[in-house]
Scaffold this active site. Structure first.
Site, short mmCIF file in Angstrom:
data_model
loop_
_atom_site.label_atom_id
_atom_site.label_comp_id
_atom_site.label_asym_id
_atom_site.label_seq_id
_atom_site.Cartn_x
_atom_site.Cartn_y
_atom_site.Cartn_z
NE ARG A 61 39.44 35.12 8.58
CZ ARG A 61 40.13 35.36 7.45
NH1 ARG A 61 39.64 36.20 6.55
NH2 ARG A 61 41.28 34.75 7.23
CG HIS A 65 42.28 38.91 10.30
ND1 HIS A 65 42.91 38.31 9.23
CD2 HIS A 65 41.79 37.89 11.05
CE1 HIS A 65 42.80 36.99 9.33
NE2 HIS A 65 42.12 36.71 10.43
CG ASN A 93 44.42 40.05 6.20
OD1 ASN A 93 43.80 39.45 7.05
ND2 ASN A 93 45.28 41.02 6.49
CG HIS A 192 36.33 29.79 13.53
ND1 HIS A 192 37.51 29.10 13.45
CD2 HIS A 192 36.60 31.04 13.05
CE1 HIS A 192 38.46 29.88 12.96
NE2 HIS A 192 37.94 31.07 12.71
#
Length: 319
Positions: A61, A65, A93, A192
């Site tokens: 992740r 990001h 975040n 996920h």
């Protein structure tokens, strides 16, 4: 003659500028400058995930990001300072992005081996690959040669990172703006299969009273740990069955209407990506191959190369 020499100089300067602007990432970028770079990162990252397996999801992740905010330039790692407004506390975040200390540790070890050579952006990219491989997911050849940004972009984090309540077309547009296809989007969403989400991100979905496309039993189970009021930070696994292993159960969950987030379930809600979800739910090998390819493409988003940016000595601060 002087005019001719000046013309040659202009050509030379122009050529250098073009070569720098077209500098390409390469899988063997550190072969001579830091030959132990990959093994150093691998050992450090695997040690961290061995201590806390959930870190695999966190590192994937973190790379995502980073790349979606002004490109894969390690801007997400910069701490707050008098000259930097950090991305770490931007809403997408804040209190959810994790794994910074693992990147810092790997970078510190690299600085002992070959100081000032390997960028924090490349550490993030390699860490994501190592995280996937450690928990049973695919591996891939990571392109290297990114440089680190001199700034952070919290406002861009707010606009460019996908929202957990986004509809399908918005997600397609988000990823398309980064040069990624709908298939890339579905494959990358398959990350996920690992990790957890906070209650506030899925509360509305599980208390929707039939207005959401959600399995009733699944919603009931999730309500036990996520109250209608309060408990915002309570965690639930994004993959109902195997939240700490990389597999295709996430897509099987979607087919059964057991996606935890709205932005998960919209991938299988009668829209254009239904067939991709069904394909991945049947074929873990196809999902793994597409995920690896999409991670490589994501790593190509707006890298700083040549003389742009810098190679930070410490990932949390500019030099």
């Amino acid at each position: 003659m002087a005019t001719f020499h000046y013309f040659l100089l202009l050509l030379l300067v122009s050529s250098v500028a073009i070569n720098q602007s077209q500098a390409q990432l390469s899988t063997n970028f550190y072969a001579s400058s830091c030959p132990n770079a990959l093994s150093t990162i691998r050992t450090s990252i695997r040690t961290g995930i061995a201590r806390e397996r959930r870190m695999a999801a966190s590192l994937l992740r973190l790379h995502f990001h980073d790349c979606f905010v002004q490109g894969c330039d390690a801007s997400i790692l910069l701490d707050q300072s008098p000259t930097i407004t950090t991305e770490k506390t931007a809403p997408p975040n804040d209190k959810s992005a994790r794994g910074y200390e693992l990147i810092d540790s790997a970078k510190a070890q690299l600085e002992r081996v070959c100081p000032g050579v390997v960028s924090c952006a490349d550490v993030l990219a390699v860490a994501a690959k190592e995280a996937s491989a450690y928990v049973g997911g695919p591996s891939w050849d990571v392109k290297l040669g990114r440089r680190d940004s001199n700034a952070a972009f919290p406002d861009v984090a707010l606009t460019d990172l996908p929202f957990f309540k986004a509809d399908l077309q918005t997600l397609i547009d988000n990823f398309g703006a980064k040069g990624l296809s709908p298939r890339d989007m579905v494959a990358l969403s398959g990350a996920h299969t690992l990790g957890q989400a906070q209650c506030f991100t899925f509360r509305d979905r599980i208390y929707s009273n039939g207005t959401e496309d959600i399995d009733a039993g699944f919603a009931s189970t999730r309500r036990r740990r996520c109250p209608a009021v309060g408990g915002d930070d309570a965690l639930a696994p994004l993959d109902l069955v195997t939240p700490n292993s990389f597999d295709n159960n996430y897509f099987r969950d979607l087919v059964q209407r057991k996606g935890l987030l709205v932005s998960d379930q919209v991938l299988y809600s009668g829209g254009s990506t239904n067939s991709i979800v069904e394909e991945y739910s049947r074929s873990p090998s196809r999902f793994s191959a597409d995920f690896a390819a999409a991670m490589v493409r994501m790593g190509d988003i707006q890298p700083l190369t040549g003389s742009a940016g810098q190679i930070r000595r410490i990932c949390g601060a500019v030099n």
